[in-house]
Design a protein around this motif. Sequence first.
Motif, PDB file in Angstrom:
ATOM      1  N   PHE A  88       1.311   4.177  -2.156  1.00 26.15           N
ATOM      2  CA  PHE A  88       0.798   5.291  -2.312  1.00 26.15           C
ATOM      3  C   PHE A  88       0.003   5.669  -1.050  1.00 26.15           C
ATOM      4  O   PHE A  88       0.279   6.916  -0.672  1.00 26.15           O
ATOM      5  N   ARG A  89      -0.842   4.918  -0.625  1.00 24.50           N
ATOM      6  CA  ARG A  89      -1.626   5.534   0.861  1.00 24.50           C
ATOM      7  C   ARG A  89      -0.793   5.671   1.922  1.00 24.50           C
ATOM      8  O   ARG A  89      -1.194   6.730   2.477  1.00 24.50           O
ATOM      9  N   PRO A 145       4.452   6.343  -7.947  1.00 29.25           N
ATOM     10  CA  PRO A 145       3.507   6.580  -6.845  1.00 29.25           C
ATOM     11  C   PRO A 145       4.119   7.032  -5.773  1.00 29.25           C
ATOM     12  O   PRO A 145       3.615   7.763  -4.910  1.00 29.25           O
ATOM     13  N   HIS A 175       0.696  -1.296  -0.228  1.00 27.45           N
ATOM     14  CA  HIS A 175       0.135   0.045  -0.078  1.00 27.45           C
ATOM     15  C   HIS A 175       0.965   1.301   0.099  1.00 27.45           C
ATOM     16  O   HIS A 175       0.712   2.261   0.944  1.00 27.45           O
ATOM     17  N   MET A 188       8.096  -0.577  -3.456  1.00 30.13           N
ATOM     18  CA  MET A 188       7.392   0.657  -3.986  1.00 30.13           C
ATOM     19  C   MET A 188       7.748   0.976  -5.077  1.00 30.13           C
ATOM     20  O   MET A 188       9.130   1.412  -5.310  1.00 30.13           O
ATOM     21  N   LEU A 236       4.388  10.792  -6.679  1.00 35.48           N
ATOM     22  CA  LEU A 236       2.809  11.385  -6.659  1.00 35.48           C
ATOM     23  C   LEU A 236       2.234  11.648  -5.340  1.00 35.48           C
ATOM     24  O   LEU A 236       1.771  12.735  -4.991  1.00 35.48           O
ATOM     25  N   ALA A 237       2.453  10.643  -4.396  1.00 37.57           N
ATOM     26  CA  ALA A 237       1.916  10.998  -3.032  1.00 37.57           C
ATOM     27  C   ALA A 237       2.747  11.829  -2.268  1.00 37.57           C
ATOM     28  O   ALA A 237       2.182  12.474  -1.330  1.00 37.57           O
TER      29      ALA A 237
END
Length: 240
Positions: free
Chosen positions: A147-148, A177, A145, A173, A180-181
């Motif tokens: 990005f979150r 992402p 997970h 990861m 962006l996160a």
Amino acid sequence: MFDPVPAARPASGPAPRLSRALLSPWSRLSLLVVVLLGAASTILLFEPQRLLASGWPPELTGGAAAMVFGLAYGALTVAFVPRPLLNIAAGALFGAQTGLAAALAGTVLGAGVSFMLGRVLGQDALRTLLRGRLLTAADGVLSRHGFRSVLALRLFPGVPFAAANYCAATSRMGAPPFLLATGLGSIPNTAAYVIAGSEAASPTSPVFLAAMGFIVLSGLGGALVAWRRRHRLGRDTPKD
């Protein structure tokens, strides 16, 4: 009719052995440590962050100045200069809007450079050290997970910026992402510090007080999120 081609044997000798040693995971990790120590030592000796805050060349203005500031911001974050100081300097030098754009660009740039340094030079060696329960659990969360998780880390800053960068780099990861996160999650707190810097001359103004209030609340929220996540990781990780 045709003789079989013999299989190529690994090259032997001092030169190939030296090459393999230099490219080994631990050699690359050592290089990463040397690079980061060198960057941090340069910052301590020359204090270029003072140039951003008080010694900015008067002839450098407009978009070019904001671009140079963003590049310098990214380099300084790689060298562990605290982002809040740079964000306040961005607001004081360029105002709220331009300062926010320059600070966010520098944030993403610094995060990207740190991520790539950690991924190329440190990932292989550091992953062999992920034996602790919390480290293993954090690696699993970022890998599944990413990005979150990074978005939450940026929105509620309970983990130092550089530590989050290198922790994400050692996980599975992907870079898009992560960046962006980082860009999205850094907007609220970065904006608060930039606005505070732009209004520093009027510390009793409602805008300045609102920005400082948001900074305090986000810091408390970050501490709460970090505490809850730590206990959740420790509870969900299977015991040996």
